[in-house]
Structure formats: C-alpha cells, structure tokens
Scaffold this motif. Structure first.
Motif, PDB file in Angstrom:
ATOM      1  N   MET A  26       0.823  -1.178   0.000  1.00  0.00           N
ATOM      2  CA  MET A  26       0.000   0.000   0.000  1.00  0.00           C
ATOM      3  C   MET A  26       0.876   1.253   0.000  1.00  0.00           C
ATOM      4  O   MET A  26       0.508   2.255  -0.584  1.00  0.00           O
ATOM      5  CB  MET A  26      -0.939  -0.010   1.202  1.00  0.00           C
ATOM      6  CG  MET A  26      -1.885  -1.211   1.259  1.00  0.00           C
ATOM      7  SD  MET A  26      -2.830  -1.550  -0.241  1.00  0.00           S
ATOM      8  CE  MET A  26      -3.692  -0.048  -0.492  1.00  0.00           C
ATOM      9  N   LYS A  27       2.024   1.146   0.641  1.00  0.00           N
ATOM     10  CA  LYS A  27       2.948   2.279   0.657  1.00  0.00           C
ATOM     11  C   LYS A  27       3.419   2.610  -0.758  1.00  0.00           C
ATOM     12  O   LYS A  27       3.507   3.777  -1.134  1.00  0.00           O
ATOM     13  CB  LYS A  27       4.142   1.947   1.558  1.00  0.00           C
ATOM     14  CG  LYS A  27       5.142   3.050   1.693  1.00  0.00           C
ATOM     15  CD  LYS A  27       6.246   2.632   2.644  1.00  0.00           C
ATOM     16  CE  LYS A  27       7.314   3.687   2.740  1.00  0.00           C
ATOM     17  NZ  LYS A  27       8.401   3.290   3.643  1.00  0.00           N
ATOM     18  N   CYS A  28       3.695   1.580  -1.567  1.00  0.00           N
ATOM     19  CA  CYS A  28       4.133   1.807  -2.946  1.00  0.00           C
ATOM     20  C   CYS A  28       3.022   2.446  -3.766  1.00  0.00           C
ATOM     21  O   CYS A  28       3.298   3.256  -4.650  1.00  0.00           O
ATOM     22  CB  CYS A  28       4.562   0.497  -3.598  1.00  0.00           C
ATOM     23  SG  CYS A  28       6.112  -0.139  -2.942  1.00  0.00           S
ATOM     24  N   GLN A  29       1.781   2.104  -3.467  1.00  0.00           N
ATOM     25  CA  GLN A  29       0.666   2.715  -4.191  1.00  0.00           C
ATOM     26  C   GLN A  29       0.607   4.209  -3.890  1.00  0.00           C
ATOM     27  O   GLN A  29       0.430   5.017  -4.789  1.00  0.00           O
ATOM     28  CB  GLN A  29      -0.653   2.052  -3.810  1.00  0.00           C
ATOM     29  CG  GLN A  29      -1.838   2.657  -4.550  1.00  0.00           C
ATOM     30  CD  GLN A  29      -3.172   2.215  -4.000  1.00  0.00           C
ATOM     31  OE1 GLN A  29      -3.296   1.920  -2.827  1.00  0.00           O
ATOM     32  NE2 GLN A  29      -4.159   2.161  -4.858  1.00  0.00           N
ATOM     33  N   ARG A  30       0.756   4.555  -2.630  1.00  0.00           N
ATOM     34  CA  ARG A  30       0.683   5.966  -2.234  1.00  0.00           C
ATOM     35  C   ARG A  30       1.899   6.760  -2.709  1.00  0.00           C
ATOM     36  O   ARG A  30       1.768   7.831  -3.267  1.00  0.00           O
ATOM     37  CB  ARG A  30       0.573   6.076  -0.711  1.00  0.00           C
ATOM     38  CG  ARG A  30      -0.774   5.790  -0.154  1.00  0.00           C
ATOM     39  CD  ARG A  30      -0.848   6.150   1.324  1.00  0.00           C
ATOM     40  NE  ARG A  30       0.192   5.523   2.124  1.00  0.00           N
ATOM     41  CZ  ARG A  30       0.100   4.311   2.683  1.00  0.00           C
ATOM     42  NH1 ARG A  30      -0.987   3.595   2.499  1.00  0.00           N
ATOM     43  NH2 ARG A  30       1.078   3.824   3.401  1.00  0.00           N
ATOM     44  N   GLU A  31       3.091   6.237  -2.453  1.00  0.00           N
ATOM     45  CA  GLU A  31       4.306   7.003  -2.688  1.00  0.00           C
ATOM     46  C   GLU A  31       4.823   6.923  -4.120  1.00  0.00           C
ATOM     47  O   GLU A  31       5.432   7.869  -4.601  1.00  0.00           O
ATOM     48  CB  GLU A  31       5.392   6.550  -1.723  1.00  0.00           C
ATOM     49  CG  GLU A  31       5.053   6.879  -0.278  1.00  0.00           C
ATOM     50  CD  GLU A  31       6.087   6.376   0.703  1.00  0.00           C
ATOM     51  OE1 GLU A  31       7.125   5.822   0.261  1.00  0.00           O
ATOM     52  OE2 GLU A  31       5.877   6.524   1.912  1.00  0.00           O
ATOM     53  N   ARG A  32       4.606   5.807  -4.780  1.00  0.00           N
ATOM     54  CA  ARG A  32       5.166   5.626  -6.129  1.00  0.00           C
ATOM     55  C   ARG A  32       4.085   5.520  -7.200  1.00  0.00           C
ATOM     56  O   ARG A  32       4.387   5.242  -8.346  1.00  0.00           O
ATOM     57  CB  ARG A  32       6.022   4.373  -6.164  1.00  0.00           C
ATOM     58  CG  ARG A  32       7.202   4.456  -5.232  1.00  0.00           C
ATOM     59  CD  ARG A  32       8.014   3.214  -5.299  1.00  0.00           C
ATOM     60  NE  ARG A  32       9.086   3.262  -4.315  1.00  0.00           N
ATOM     61  CZ  ARG A  32       9.793   2.220  -3.973  1.00  0.00           C
ATOM     62  NH1 ARG A  32       9.580   1.049  -4.529  1.00  0.00           N
ATOM     63  NH2 ARG A  32      10.743   2.336  -3.077  1.00  0.00           N
ATOM     64  N   ASN A  33       2.828   5.693  -6.776  1.00  0.00           N
ATOM     65  CA  ASN A  33       1.704   5.649  -7.707  1.00  0.00           C
ATOM     66  C   ASN A  33       1.637   4.326  -8.480  1.00  0.00           C
ATOM     67  O   ASN A  33       1.315   4.298  -9.657  1.00  0.00           O
ATOM     68  CB  ASN A  33       1.746   6.834  -8.666  1.00  0.00           C
ATOM     69  CG  ASN A  33       0.373   7.148  -9.212  1.00  0.00           C
ATOM     70  OD1 ASN A  33      -0.628   6.881  -8.561  1.00  0.00           O
ATOM     71  ND2 ASN A  33       0.327   7.712 -10.401  1.00  0.00           N
ATOM     72  N   GLN A  34       2.008   3.234  -7.811  1.00  0.00           N
ATOM     73  CA  GLN A  34       1.950   1.920  -8.427  1.00  0.00           C
ATOM     74  C   GLN A  34       0.546   1.346  -8.301  1.00  0.00           C
ATOM     75  O   GLN A  34      -0.207   1.689  -7.387  1.00  0.00           O
ATOM     76  CB  GLN A  34       2.961   0.977  -7.794  1.00  0.00           C
ATOM     77  CG  GLN A  34       4.393   1.377  -8.078  1.00  0.00           C
ATOM     78  CD  GLN A  34       5.392   0.426  -7.452  1.00  0.00           C
ATOM     79  OE1 GLN A  34       5.096  -0.296  -6.521  1.00  0.00           O
ATOM     80  NE2 GLN A  34       6.609   0.448  -7.983  1.00  0.00           N
ATOM     81  N   ILE A  35       0.209   0.448  -9.211  1.00  0.00           N
ATOM     82  CA  ILE A  35      -1.103  -0.186  -9.203  1.00  0.00           C
ATOM     83  C   ILE A  35      -1.072  -1.388  -8.259  1.00  0.00           C
ATOM     84  O   ILE A  35      -0.146  -2.202  -8.305  1.00  0.00           O
ATOM     85  CB  ILE A  35      -1.503  -0.632 -10.618  1.00  0.00           C
ATOM     86  CG1 ILE A  35      -1.652   0.599 -11.519  1.00  0.00           C
ATOM     87  CG2 ILE A  35      -2.791  -1.432 -10.594  1.00  0.00           C
ATOM     88  CD1 ILE A  35      -1.832   0.267 -12.975  1.00  0.00           C
ATOM     89  N   VAL A  36      -2.079  -1.493  -7.420  1.00  0.00           N
ATOM     90  CA  VAL A  36      -2.216  -2.614  -6.497  1.00  0.00           C
ATOM     91  C   VAL A  36      -3.526  -3.320  -6.815  1.00  0.00           C
ATOM     92  O   VAL A  36      -4.578  -2.686  -6.862  1.00  0.00           O
ATOM     93  CB  VAL A  36      -2.227  -2.136  -5.025  1.00  0.00           C
ATOM     94  CG1 VAL A  36      -2.497  -3.283  -4.074  1.00  0.00           C
ATOM     95  CG2 VAL A  36      -0.930  -1.441  -4.687  1.00  0.00           C
ATOM     96  N   VAL A  37      -3.448  -4.613  -7.078  1.00  0.00           N
ATOM     97  CA  VAL A  37      -4.636  -5.416  -7.342  1.00  0.00           C
ATOM     98  C   VAL A  37      -4.641  -6.561  -6.326  1.00  0.00           C
ATOM     99  O   VAL A  37      -3.894  -7.526  -6.466  1.00  0.00           O
ATOM    100  CB  VAL A  37      -4.651  -5.978  -8.781  1.00  0.00           C
ATOM    101  CG1 VAL A  37      -5.905  -6.805  -9.023  1.00  0.00           C
ATOM    102  CG2 VAL A  37      -4.548  -4.858  -9.795  1.00  0.00           C
TER     103      VAL A  37
END
Length: 68
Positions: free
Chosen positions: A1-12
């Motif tokens: 979830m941190k990568c989604q917030r900080e790096r704008n990565q997609i999480v599925v």
C-alpha cells in the motif's frame, strides 16, 4: 500500500478463500491473527498493518472462493 501511495503503483489484491470484508474489517481469522500479533509486536506496527489491510480490502480486486 505504501508503494501505491508514494510511487503511484497499481495494487490489485487477490482475496483467495477469504471475503474482502473480513480483510477490510479485520474479522474472523484476520482479527484473531492481529490480536495475537498485538501481544508480540509494538502497537504502532500492528496499527499500520490494520490500516494497510483496510485499504487493501477497499480496493477492487479478485475474490476467489473455490479451487480455481
């Protein structure tokens, strides 16, 4: 979830054998496991896990119940 917030990565998220609401609300086996972790880990760490599970449970993902 941190990568989604900080790096704008997609999480599925893939919910295999568990209902997403159980993850989101930390009930059932997730609630029991987190209660046990609270005995061994610092409260702030467990709270971060709870927050991440709530966020993951709120995402659209795959809910797989069964053997496929």
């Amino acid at each position: 979830m941190k990568c989604q917030r900080e790096r704008n990565q997609i999480v599925v998220p893939v919910f295999y054998g568990v209902d997403p609401s159980e993850v989101r609300k930390q009930t059932g086996s997730f609630g029991k496991a987190l209660a046990e972790h609270e005995k061994r880990w610092p409260p702030d760490r467990v709270q971060r896990w709870r927050t991440a599970l709530t966020e993951a449970g709120n995402l659209s993902g795959w809910h797989l119940m069964g053997d496929r």
